[in-house]
Enzyme design. Sequence first.
Site, PDB file in Angstrom:
ATOM      1  N   TYR A  83      -5.836  -1.044   9.751  1.00 16.94           N
ATOM      2  CA  TYR A  83      -6.163  -0.582   8.409  1.00 16.94           C
ATOM      3  C   TYR A  83      -6.920   0.726   8.531  1.00 16.94           C
ATOM      4  O   TYR A  83      -7.433   1.081   9.595  1.00 16.94           O
ATOM      5  CB  TYR A  83      -6.918  -1.663   7.621  1.00 16.94           C
ATOM      6  CG  TYR A  83      -5.959  -2.725   7.154  1.00 16.94           C
ATOM      7  CD1 TYR A  83      -5.237  -2.556   5.978  1.00 16.94           C
ATOM      8  CD2 TYR A  83      -5.720  -3.850   7.924  1.00 16.94           C
ATOM      9  CE1 TYR A  83      -4.319  -3.500   5.567  1.00 16.94           C
ATOM     10  CE2 TYR A  83      -4.798  -4.801   7.522  1.00 16.94           C
ATOM     11  CZ  TYR A  83      -4.099  -4.619   6.345  1.00 16.94           C
ATOM     12  OH  TYR A  83      -3.176  -5.549   5.946  1.00 16.94           O
ATOM     13  N   TYR A 104       0.808  -1.221   0.000  1.00 14.82           N
ATOM     14  CA  TYR A 104       0.000   0.000   0.000  1.00 14.82           C
ATOM     15  C   TYR A 104       0.846   1.278   0.000  1.00 14.82           C
ATOM     16  O   TYR A 104       0.304   2.373  -0.094  1.00 14.82           O
ATOM     17  CB  TYR A 104      -0.913   0.037   1.234  1.00 14.82           C
ATOM     18  CG  TYR A 104      -1.900  -1.094   1.290  1.00 14.82           C
ATOM     19  CD1 TYR A 104      -3.000  -1.122   0.440  1.00 14.82           C
ATOM     20  CD2 TYR A 104      -1.728  -2.141   2.192  1.00 14.82           C
ATOM     21  CE1 TYR A 104      -3.912  -2.169   0.488  1.00 14.82           C
ATOM     22  CE2 TYR A 104      -2.637  -3.191   2.246  1.00 14.82           C
ATOM     23  CZ  TYR A 104      -3.720  -3.197   1.396  1.00 14.82           C
ATOM     24  OH  TYR A 104      -4.624  -4.230   1.443  1.00 14.82           O
ATOM     25  N   ASN A 106     -13.248   7.223   5.362  1.00 15.18           N
ATOM     26  CA  ASN A 106     -13.521   6.233   6.401  1.00 15.18           C
ATOM     27  C   ASN A 106     -12.535   6.271   7.561  1.00 15.18           C
ATOM     28  O   ASN A 106     -12.902   5.978   8.698  1.00 15.18           O
ATOM     29  CB  ASN A 106     -13.584   4.830   5.801  1.00 15.18           C
ATOM     30  CG  ASN A 106     -14.801   4.644   4.926  1.00 15.18           C
ATOM     31  OD1 ASN A 106     -15.830   5.285   5.125  1.00 15.18           O
ATOM     32  ND2 ASN A 106     -14.691   3.771   3.943  1.00 15.18           N
ATOM     33  N   ASN A 153      -9.768   2.006   7.911  1.00 18.13           N
ATOM     34  CA  ASN A 153     -11.116   2.099   8.463  1.00 18.13           C
ATOM     35  C   ASN A 153     -11.174   1.896   9.971  1.00 18.13           C
ATOM     36  O   ASN A 153     -12.220   2.097  10.579  1.00 18.13           O
ATOM     37  CB  ASN A 153     -12.044   1.092   7.779  1.00 18.13           C
ATOM     38  CG  ASN A 153     -12.209   1.386   6.303  1.00 18.13           C
ATOM     39  OD1 ASN A 153     -11.693   2.369   5.778  1.00 18.13           O
ATOM     40  ND2 ASN A 153     -12.932   0.520   5.620  1.00 18.13           N
ATOM     41  N   HIS A 185      -4.234   6.619  -1.035  1.00 20.08           N
ATOM     42  CA  HIS A 185      -4.782   6.617   0.323  1.00 20.08           C
ATOM     43  C   HIS A 185      -3.680   6.740   1.375  1.00 20.08           C
ATOM     44  O   HIS A 185      -3.975   6.979   2.541  1.00 20.08           O
ATOM     45  CB  HIS A 185      -5.564   5.319   0.538  1.00 20.08           C
ATOM     46  CG  HIS A 185      -6.890   5.474   1.204  1.00 20.08           C
ATOM     47  ND1 HIS A 185      -7.542   6.671   1.393  1.00 20.08           N
ATOM     48  CD2 HIS A 185      -7.720   4.536   1.748  1.00 20.08           C
ATOM     49  CE1 HIS A 185      -8.697   6.459   2.006  1.00 20.08           C
ATOM     50  NE2 HIS A 185      -8.823   5.177   2.235  1.00 20.08           N
TER      51      HIS A 185
END
Length: 189
Positions: free
Chosen positions: A64, A14, A112, A66, A19
């Site tokens: 993560y 990631y 989120n 969220n 993000h």
Amino acid sequence: MKLIIGLGNPGKEYSGNRHNVGFQCLSRFAKENHISFDKKCCLSRTGSGRINDEEIVLAKPQTYMNLSGKAVNQLLRRYNLKATDIIVVQDDLDLPAGKLRLRLGGSAGGHNGVSSIITDIGTKEFIRLKIGIGKPDARNNGAEVVDHVLGNFGGEEREIIETAIARAAEALACLITSGLDTASNRFNC
């Protein structure tokens, strides 16, 4: 003391995602200020240092995105801080790629990670440094948004974001030393 939280998803897969610009900004800010993420605490990788006379703690939640609020809530309790002592560095779909926006409070705006923080700490009254990542092409359905935020920056877009991350690191330093009004006037674009 200020607690600066960069939002992102843990894991190398990631690291270059849109993000993860919060993590990327915090990494740059840490490097420029000789701070290393050498501790694991409160579901986060953390590092601490000083900017002028202000003690700071940098944190990259290892939950993560969220679930970021769980880490932030633990960090606030660990350091006995209030929501007004935190700065959250996040990506923002509603800002064009490379644009910055500092603000206190407001809604999660569909983010989120920010929504999780608001839920877990019970307030939206904290400072956010938003880094624009732009929206996906024309049709804006859910799958396209997910693919967009979890996608990596390409060529020209990467250059724009690198410049934005450098400016965001400057904005953090200004925010810590001169306050929200001064930093907003200088860096909101």
